[in-house]
Design an enzyme around this catalytic site. Structure first.
Site, PDB file in Angstrom:
ATOM      1  CD1 TRP A  84     -47.783   1.706  85.449  1.00  0.00           C
ATOM      2  CD2 TRP A  84     -49.589   1.264  84.224  1.00  0.00           C
ATOM      3  NE1 TRP A  84     -48.173   2.877  84.825  1.00  0.00           N
ATOM      4  CE2 TRP A  84     -49.283   2.633  84.070  1.00  0.00           C
ATOM      5  CE3 TRP A  84     -50.725   0.750  83.551  1.00  0.00           C
ATOM      6  CZ2 TRP A  84     -50.034   3.505  83.266  1.00  0.00           C
ATOM      7  CZ3 TRP A  84     -51.466   1.622  82.743  1.00  0.00           C
ATOM      8  CH2 TRP A  84     -51.117   2.981  82.615  1.00  0.00           C
ATOM      9  CG  ASP A 207     -38.848   2.737  85.764  1.00  0.00           C
ATOM     10  OD1 ASP A 207     -38.742   3.481  84.779  1.00  0.00           O
ATOM     11  OD2 ASP A 207     -39.780   2.829  86.598  1.00  0.00           O
ATOM     12  CG  HIS A 211     -38.836   8.115  92.014  1.00  0.00           C
ATOM     13  ND1 HIS A 211     -39.435   9.276  92.436  1.00  0.00           N
ATOM     14  CD2 HIS A 211     -38.605   8.283  90.693  1.00  0.00           C
ATOM     15  CE1 HIS A 211     -39.583  10.097  91.398  1.00  0.00           C
ATOM     16  NE2 HIS A 211     -39.081   9.515  90.333  1.00  0.00           N
ATOM     17  CD  GLU A 231     -36.275   6.991  84.481  1.00  0.00           C
ATOM     18  OE1 GLU A 231     -36.906   7.864  83.879  1.00  0.00           O
ATOM     19  OE2 GLU A 231     -36.810   6.303  85.385  1.00  0.00           O
TER      20      GLU A 231
HETATM   21  C1  ABC Z   1     -48.966   7.913  82.462  1.00  0.00           C
HETATM   22  C2  ABC Z   1     -49.525   8.435  81.157  1.00  0.00           C
HETATM   23  C3  ABC Z   1     -49.042   9.840  80.883  1.00  0.00           C
HETATM   24  C4  ABC Z   1     -49.431  10.727  82.054  1.00  0.00           C
HETATM   25  C5  ABC Z   1     -48.841  10.145  83.326  1.00  0.00           C
HETATM   26  C6  ABC Z   1     -49.270  10.954  84.521  1.00  0.00           C
HETATM   27  O1  ABC Z   1     -49.276   8.796  83.510  1.00  0.00           O
HETATM   28  O2  ABC Z   1     -49.096   7.558  80.103  1.00  0.00           O
HETATM   29  O3  ABC Z   1     -49.631  10.314  79.690  1.00  0.00           O
HETATM   30  O4  ABC Z   1     -48.911  12.019  81.825  1.00  0.00           O
HETATM   31  C7  ABC Z   1     -44.805   4.713  83.051  1.00  0.00           C
HETATM   32  C8  ABC Z   1     -45.396   4.794  81.663  1.00  0.00           C
HETATM   33  C9  ABC Z   1     -46.045   6.149  81.428  1.00  0.00           C
HETATM   34  C10 ABC Z   1     -47.037   6.469  82.540  1.00  0.00           C
HETATM   35  C11 ABC Z   1     -46.293   6.360  83.887  1.00  0.00           C
HETATM   36  C12 ABC Z   1     -47.170   6.670  85.077  1.00  0.00           C
HETATM   37  O5  ABC Z   1     -45.776   5.037  84.025  1.00  0.00           O
HETATM   38  O6  ABC Z   1     -44.343   4.601  80.716  1.00  0.00           O
HETATM   39  O7  ABC Z   1     -46.699   6.141  80.170  1.00  0.00           O
HETATM   40  O8  ABC Z   1     -47.538   7.778  82.348  1.00  0.00           O
HETATM   41  O9  ABC Z   1     -48.216   5.784  85.148  1.00  0.00           O
HETATM   42  C13 ABC Z   1     -39.802   6.155  84.304  1.00  0.00           C
HETATM   43  C14 ABC Z   1     -40.031   5.436  82.970  1.00  0.00           C
HETATM   44  C15 ABC Z   1     -41.430   5.758  82.500  1.00  0.00           C
HETATM   45  C16 ABC Z   1     -42.410   5.097  83.446  1.00  0.00           C
HETATM   46  C17 ABC Z   1     -42.075   5.329  84.864  1.00  0.00           C
HETATM   47  C18 ABC Z   1     -42.993   4.819  85.857  1.00  0.00           C
HETATM   48  C19 ABC Z   1     -40.860   5.801  85.256  1.00  0.00           C
HETATM   49  O10 ABC Z   1     -39.023   5.741  82.081  1.00  0.00           O
HETATM   50  O11 ABC Z   1     -41.682   5.332  81.182  1.00  0.00           O
HETATM   51  O12 ABC Z   1     -43.732   5.637  83.139  1.00  0.00           O
HETATM   52  O13 ABC Z   1     -42.649   3.425  85.968  1.00  0.00           O
HETATM   53  C20 ABC Z   1     -40.410  11.128  86.468  1.00  0.00           C
HETATM   54  C21 ABC Z   1     -39.660   9.966  87.115  1.00  0.00           C
HETATM   55  C22 ABC Z   1     -39.074   9.013  86.087  1.00  0.00           C
HETATM   56  C23 ABC Z   1     -40.174   8.559  85.114  1.00  0.00           C
HETATM   57  C24 ABC Z   1     -40.764   9.810  84.480  1.00  0.00           C
HETATM   58  C25 ABC Z   1     -41.876   9.477  83.487  1.00  0.00           C
HETATM   59  O14 ABC Z   1     -41.317  10.645  85.490  1.00  0.00           O
HETATM   60  O15 ABC Z   1     -38.632  10.475  87.922  1.00  0.00           O
HETATM   61  O16 ABC Z   1     -38.555   7.893  86.759  1.00  0.00           O
HETATM   62  N1  ABC Z   1     -39.639   7.612  84.110  1.00  0.00           N
HETATM   63  C26 ABC Z   1     -38.895  16.165  86.193  1.00  0.00           C
HETATM   64  C27 ABC Z   1     -38.644  15.313  87.420  1.00  0.00           C
HETATM   65  C28 ABC Z   1     -38.454  13.852  87.003  1.00  0.00           C
HETATM   66  C29 ABC Z   1     -39.664  13.397  86.237  1.00  0.00           C
HETATM   67  C30 ABC Z   1     -39.789  14.279  85.000  1.00  0.00           C
HETATM   68  C31 ABC Z   1     -40.934  13.865  84.089  1.00  0.00           C
HETATM   69  O17 ABC Z   1     -39.978  15.629  85.429  1.00  0.00           O
HETATM   70  O18 ABC Z   1     -37.509  15.768  88.101  1.00  0.00           O
HETATM   71  O19 ABC Z   1     -38.288  13.051  88.154  1.00  0.00           O
HETATM   72  O20 ABC Z   1     -39.486  12.016  85.847  1.00  0.00           O
HETATM   73  O21 ABC Z   1     -42.130  13.989  84.738  1.00  0.00           O
HETATM   74  C32 ABC Z   1     -35.126  19.002  83.801  1.00  0.00           C
HETATM   75  C33 ABC Z   1     -34.885  18.637  85.248  1.00  0.00           C
HETATM   76  C34 ABC Z   1     -35.591  17.309  85.533  1.00  0.00           C
HETATM   77  C35 ABC Z   1     -37.066  17.444  85.196  1.00  0.00           C
HETATM   78  C36 ABC Z   1     -37.186  17.845  83.732  1.00  0.00           C
HETATM   79  C37 ABC Z   1     -38.643  17.944  83.293  1.00  0.00           C
HETATM   80  O22 ABC Z   1     -36.519  19.074  83.528  1.00  0.00           O
HETATM   81  O23 ABC Z   1     -33.497  18.506  85.473  1.00  0.00           O
HETATM   82  O24 ABC Z   1     -35.413  16.958  86.890  1.00  0.00           O
HETATM   83  O25 ABC Z   1     -37.702  16.170  85.387  1.00  0.00           O
HETATM   84  O26 ABC Z   1     -34.524  20.241  83.544  1.00  0.00           O
END
Ligand code: ABC
Length: 468
Positions: A84, A207, A211, A231
């Protein structure tokens, strides 16, 4: 030009800095993952534990984002994970000083190891909903004009939305930068050049790459001068692989899903996994630059999907001996079993850094086999894996002169198989490195799997240091 060739032969240990090691070395400091607080891990803490990492055979570390984050206690706690952002020019004081980060790079380089740093170009962070942001608090993007209009991504299959709407939710919205604008891009391009230079960084993990508009990356990567891995959180190789046209490496989510599905249960058949190995090999322009993993900070730990030690050992060995650059997530070596975020971000110090744990020793052996192959065979790092045998529960692969036999038979499983096309000559001296037993080579290798354990065969000369 980047140093991608150098990264091809690395083995990476992934660290969430706040959770890996503390400066004071305290191994009893509490850290309740559900609280989402800073638990006290630091750059100096990592330095003190570098030998723990190196002795496990890793040649590089990837650390979570290091720049200054928002200080707020949000609905999802503090920004201990580092994603963040608030100011890209400052280091997050919770982890130490800018000099501490430089020392970390120096200490790594003194050990012939490399530093990869996680960076975010897609967004900043905010405490609260996206319609009430004080942009003047951000550096250097201190005006709304640098950001897309507020809208939350609601459909991850709509690429236009994925790029121009915001990650996060109404509790913690992540203001989404207009990286397609040249003023934003040029700030990032000069920032990354200085950042990599100032801290002697060897590689980047970018990261939220899916997006960001793809057109942003080529100039950015070239300005950084180093290998980077994007990523791209998507399991379809047709979606993920083309990102290699813009970024040298991408995270191997396509392989992640079939790998975990195969190894987490004795009920699944290998065909999905063997098919994915070949689809990735044909869809991605260079599979040896992808990063392979079965755990990370966004997904439940593998040991939460099964408690069978042999299945877990096979998954770990598969990551380390596969195509691409292996990534082991900190704590895998201690069998940590947290489920999804935030439970998968345990404080490692509470496990006491046990170098005698079964997984620590397994990882050390498997890394040693890989490192020996890289050292003895100049074409290993660029050579591609081939699947030379498979039945429902057993897969054998060959890369260079390393033949690995994986299975999902489980701890009580055994099986005798004949692996053909090993490339070994008759009577050649081989060693199976996990048991250090000597084996007489043959084009058709008779392998007896006991207790569901994986096996890694190498020419005996690779193993002189591993099994002495
Ligand atoms: C916070 C809370 C969580 C809460 C969330 C809403 O907010 O901690 O408990 O649930 C950082 C923090 C997190 C934080 C987030 C948001 O920020 O580490 O703790 O969560 O505030 C990267 C990093 C990740 C980071 C961020 C944001 C991005 O590695 O640590 O989080 O800077 C998406 C993004 C991906 C991101 C991930 C967490 O979310 O694309 O960049 N990771 C689908 C979507 C994906 C998505 C994924 C997970 O769901 O297509 O885009 O990732 O939500 C497969 C499909 C995939 C599919 C999966 C589930 O199934 O092929 O496409 O992914 O079959």
């Amino acid at each position: 030009e980047t140093n991608a060739d150098k990264w091809r032969s690395q083995s990476i240990y992934q660290i969430v800095t706040d959770r890996f090691a503390r400066t004071d070395g305290d191994t009893s400091a509490s850290c309740n993952t559900e609280d989402r607080l800073y638990c006290g891990g630091s750059f100096q803490g990592i330095i003190k534990k570098l030998d723990y990492i190196k002795d496990m055979g890793f040649t590089a570390i990837w650390i979570s984002p290091v720049v200054e984050n928002i200080p707020d206690n949000t609905a999802y706690g503090y920004a201990y994970h580092g994603y963040w952002m608030k100011n890209i020019y400052k280091i997050n004081e919770n982890f130490g000083t800018a000099d501490d980060l430089k020392s970390l790079a120096q200490e790594l380089h003194d050990r012939d190891m490399l530093l990869m740093v996680d960076i975010v170009t897609n967004h900043y962070g905010s405490d609260g909903s996206g319609d009430s942001i004080d942009y003047s608090e951000y550096t250097p993007f201190n005006d709304q004009k640098y950001f897309h209009n507020y809208c939350l991504i609601s459909n991850y299959d709509d690429q236009a939305q994925v790029q121009s709407c915001w990650e996060g939710d109404s509790s913690v919205a992540l203001p989404d930068l207009r990286t397609e604008d040249s003023d934003v891009a040029s700030v990032f391009n000069s920032w990354v050049k200085d950042f990599v230079g100032n801290y002697s960084i060897d590689g980047l993990r970018i990261d939220s790459a899916k997006h960001v508009d793809q057109g942003f990356f080529p100039d950015f990567v070239s300005a950084s001068g180093v290998y980077s891995v994007g990523e791209v959180f998507q399991g379809d190789p047709a979606y993920t692989c083309p990102y290699q046209n813009y970024i040298p490496g991408v995270s191997n989510y396509p392989l992640y899903y079939p790998t975990t599905r195969f190894f987490k249960t004795t009920d699944s058949s290998s065909s999905e996994l063997t098919q994915m190995i070949s689809s990735v090999a044909s869809s991605c322009s260079d599979p040896t630059l992808l990063t392979n993993f079965v755990e990370n900070h966004d997904n439940e730990r593998f040991a939460s999907m099964t408690s069978d030690q042999s299945l877990i050992s096979n998954a770990i060995a598969f990551v380390l001996l596969g195509d691409g650059i292996p990534v082991i997530y900190y704590g895998q070596e201690q069998g940590l079993s947290g489920k999804s975020d935030p439970n998968n971000r345990e404080a490692l110090w509470l496990s006491g850094y046990n170098k005698e744990s079964d997984y620590y020793k397994l990882i050390a052996k498997a890394n040693a086999a890989r490192n020996a192959a890289v050292y003895q065979d100049s074409s290993y790092a660029t050579s591609q894996l081939s699947v030379i045998f498979s039945n429902d529960h057993v897969i054998a692969t060959k890369r260079g002169s390393v033949v690995s036999v994986f299975n999902n038979l489980g701890s009580s499983g055994s099986s005798d198989v004949t692996i053909s096309n090993t490339g070994y000559s008759s009577g050649e001296d081989l060693v199976e490195v996990l048991t250090c037993s000597t084996v007489s080579g043959s084009s058709d290798l008779q392998v007896s799997i006991q207790g569901g354990q994986p096996q890694i065969f190498v020419p005996a000369k690779y193993a002189s240091d591993i099994c002495s």
